[in-house]
Scaffold this motif. Sequence first.
Motif, PDB file in Angstrom:
ATOM      1  N   VAL A  71      14.103 -39.382 119.515  1.00 29.00           N
ATOM      2  CA  VAL A  71      12.903 -38.916 118.788  1.00 29.00           C
ATOM      3  C   VAL A  71      13.288 -38.275 117.456  1.00 29.00           C
ATOM      4  O   VAL A  71      12.577 -38.386 116.461  1.00 29.00           O
ATOM      5  CB  VAL A  71      12.115 -37.922 119.688  1.00 29.00           C
ATOM      6  CG1 VAL A  71      11.184 -37.031 118.883  1.00 29.00           C
ATOM      7  CG2 VAL A  71      11.346 -38.687 120.763  1.00 29.00           C
ATOM      8  N   GLY A  72      14.469 -37.663 117.420  1.00 24.61           N
ATOM      9  CA  GLY A  72      14.883 -36.948 116.203  1.00 24.61           C
ATOM     10  C   GLY A  72      14.865 -37.830 114.969  1.00 24.61           C
ATOM     11  O   GLY A  72      14.575 -37.381 113.856  1.00 24.61           O
ATOM     12  N   GLN A  73      15.159 -39.133 115.194  1.00 27.58           N
ATOM     13  CA  GLN A  73      15.221 -40.045 114.029  1.00 27.58           C
ATOM     14  C   GLN A  73      13.839 -40.266 113.404  1.00 27.58           C
ATOM     15  O   GLN A  73      13.707 -40.745 112.298  1.00 27.58           O
ATOM     16  CB  GLN A  73      15.808 -41.405 114.466  1.00 27.58           C
ATOM     17  CG  GLN A  73      17.277 -41.286 114.863  1.00 27.58           C
ATOM     18  CD  GLN A  73      17.722 -42.443 115.756  1.00 27.58           C
ATOM     19  OE1 GLN A  73      17.079 -43.490 115.778  1.00 27.58           O
ATOM     20  NE2 GLN A  73      18.816 -42.244 116.472  1.00 27.58           N
ATOM     21  N   ASP A 100      18.818 -27.926 125.556  1.00 26.54           N
ATOM     22  CA  ASP A 100      19.634 -29.145 125.401  1.00 26.54           C
ATOM     23  C   ASP A 100      18.801 -30.291 124.823  1.00 26.54           C
ATOM     24  O   ASP A 100      19.298 -31.110 124.047  1.00 26.54           O
ATOM     25  CB  ASP A 100      20.224 -29.543 126.754  1.00 26.54           C
ATOM     26  CG  ASP A 100      21.138 -28.435 127.291  1.00 26.54           C
ATOM     27  OD1 ASP A 100      21.066 -28.110 128.484  1.00 26.54           O
ATOM     28  OD2 ASP A 100      21.880 -27.845 126.472  1.00 26.54           O
ATOM     29  N   ARG A 101      17.526 -30.337 125.210  1.00 22.96           N
ATOM     30  CA  ARG A 101      16.648 -31.378 124.652  1.00 22.96           C
ATOM     31  C   ARG A 101      16.482 -31.192 123.135  1.00 22.96           C
ATOM     32  O   ARG A 101      16.451 -32.150 122.377  1.00 22.96           O
ATOM     33  CB  ARG A 101      15.272 -31.336 125.327  1.00 22.96           C
ATOM     34  CG  ARG A 101      15.280 -31.728 126.790  1.00 22.96           C
ATOM     35  CD  ARG A 101      13.931 -31.546 127.471  1.00 22.96           C
ATOM     36  NE  ARG A 101      14.073 -31.705 128.903  1.00 22.96           N
ATOM     37  CZ  ARG A 101      14.016 -32.906 129.530  1.00 22.96           C
ATOM     38  NH1 ARG A 101      13.797 -33.987 128.843  1.00 22.96           N
ATOM     39  NH2 ARG A 101      14.194 -32.979 130.830  1.00 22.96           N
ATOM     40  N   ILE A 102      16.382 -29.947 122.711  1.00 24.30           N
ATOM     41  CA  ILE A 102      16.247 -29.663 121.267  1.00 24.30           C
ATOM     42  C   ILE A 102      17.539 -30.060 120.543  1.00 24.30           C
ATOM     43  O   ILE A 102      17.504 -30.756 119.518  1.00 24.30           O
ATOM     44  CB  ILE A 102      15.953 -28.159 121.034  1.00 24.30           C
ATOM     45  CG1 ILE A 102      14.566 -27.809 121.562  1.00 24.30           C
ATOM     46  CG2 ILE A 102      16.112 -27.778 119.569  1.00 24.30           C
ATOM     47  CD1 ILE A 102      14.306 -26.316 121.699  1.00 24.30           C
ATOM     48  N   LEU A 103      18.679 -29.669 121.136  1.00 22.12           N
ATOM     49  CA  LEU A 103      19.972 -29.930 120.472  1.00 22.12           C
ATOM     50  C   LEU A 103      20.273 -31.422 120.366  1.00 22.12           C
ATOM     51  O   LEU A 103      20.950 -31.873 119.442  1.00 22.12           O
ATOM     52  CB  LEU A 103      21.099 -29.206 121.232  1.00 22.12           C
ATOM     53  CG  LEU A 103      21.039 -27.668 121.179  1.00 22.12           C
ATOM     54  CD1 LEU A 103      22.111 -27.061 122.080  1.00 22.12           C
ATOM     55  CD2 LEU A 103      21.185 -27.169 119.734  1.00 22.12           C
ATOM     56  N   GLY A 115      14.856 -27.560 112.845  1.00 22.29           N
ATOM     57  CA  GLY A 115      15.664 -26.573 112.096  1.00 22.29           C
ATOM     58  C   GLY A 115      15.316 -25.140 112.442  1.00 22.29           C
ATOM     59  O   GLY A 115      16.090 -24.222 112.207  1.00 22.29           O
ATOM     60  N   LYS A 116      14.106 -24.962 113.015  1.00 25.72           N
ATOM     61  CA  LYS A 116      13.663 -23.584 113.287  1.00 25.72           C
ATOM     62  C   LYS A 116      12.798 -23.576 114.545  1.00 25.72           C
ATOM     63  O   LYS A 116      12.012 -24.507 114.773  1.00 25.72           O
ATOM     64  CB  LYS A 116      12.850 -23.069 112.088  1.00 25.72           C
ATOM     65  CG  LYS A 116      12.535 -21.598 112.127  1.00 25.72           C
ATOM     66  CD  LYS A 116      11.725 -21.136 110.910  1.00 25.72           C
ATOM     67  CE  LYS A 116      12.572 -20.738 109.723  1.00 25.72           C
ATOM     68  NZ  LYS A 116      11.793 -20.038 108.671  1.00 25.72           N
ATOM     69  N   ALA A 140      24.147 -23.773 116.837  1.00 25.43           N
ATOM     70  CA  ALA A 140      23.976 -25.140 116.297  1.00 25.43           C
ATOM     71  C   ALA A 140      23.291 -25.096 114.936  1.00 25.43           C
ATOM     72  O   ALA A 140      22.927 -26.136 114.377  1.00 25.43           O
ATOM     73  CB  ALA A 140      23.149 -25.964 117.278  1.00 25.43           C
ATOM     74  N   GLY A 141      23.071 -23.887 114.434  1.00 26.24           N
ATOM     75  CA  GLY A 141      22.480 -23.764 113.093  1.00 26.24           C
ATOM     76  C   GLY A 141      20.970 -23.761 113.088  1.00 26.24           C
ATOM     77  O   GLY A 141      20.322 -23.924 112.058  1.00 26.24           O
TER      78      GLY A 141
END
Length: 179
Positions: A71-73, A100-103, A115-116, A140-141
Motif C-alpha cells: 500500500v505504501g507505494q 509493524d504494519r506501519i513500518l 511520516g507522522k 524508523a524516523g
Amino acid sequence: MQLALDEARKSPPKPTNFCVGACLVAPHTPDGRDEQLLATGYTLECSGNTHAEQCCFIKLAQRYSCDEQHVGQHLPSHTVLYTTMEPCNKRSVGNLPCVDRILMLKTSDGMQAIGKVYVGVSEPDTFVGVNEGKKKLVQAGIEVVHVPGLEEEILAVARSGHPKEGASEQHQLPVSSGG
Ligand SMILES: Nc1nc(=O)c(N)c(NC[C@H](O)[C@H](O)[C@H](O)COP(=O)(O)O)[nH]1
Ligand SMILES: [Zn+2]
C-alpha cells in the motif's frame, strides 16, 4: 483527531480489546496540494480481529488491488496517520502488530510512507503491559505526536465494552449458605 474518535465510536464494544478509530491523511503541501483524507478505520470494521489502523490499510489495499504491504507505494509522501490510541506493538497470536504494519509501508523510493503518527492516548496496560511501539516508530524516523485534550472521551469509547468500575460487586451471586 476528532474524525478518528468519530470512527472509534462505530466500533462494536468488546471486553477483550479497545474501540479505536484511525484515519490516514495526505497533508497539504507547500506547492499547493490540498489536504486529502485517504482512508478511515475502526476496530473490527474489516472482517476478523482487525485493528483500526489495520482497517485503513486493508481498505487501501482493496482500493489499489494490491497486498497490504504494498500500500505504501500508493501513498503520497509524508502521509499522516491519526489514531485515537497509539499503534499496538503486541497482538494476540497470529496477528501482526500495527507498528509493524506501519513500518512495512514504504514508498517506491524506499522511504517510510507514513511520516507522522498523531495519537490521542498511550495504550493503557490492560492487555499488554507497556506498549514499546512508539520507540520503534521513532527509531524508523517516524514522528509520533500526542494530541492532547480528548483523552477522557477516547478512553471512555475505547473501554465501552469493558465491565464498568465496581459492576462486578453488583452481580456477585449470593454466597450459598452451604448444605
Ligand atoms: N491501537 C490500537 N488499535 C486498535 O484497533 C485496537 N483494538 C487496539 N487494542 C490494543 C490491545 O492491546 C489489543 O487489542 C489487545 O492486546 C488484544 O489483542 P488483539 O486485538 O486480540 O490482537 N489498539
Ligand atoms: Zn494494532
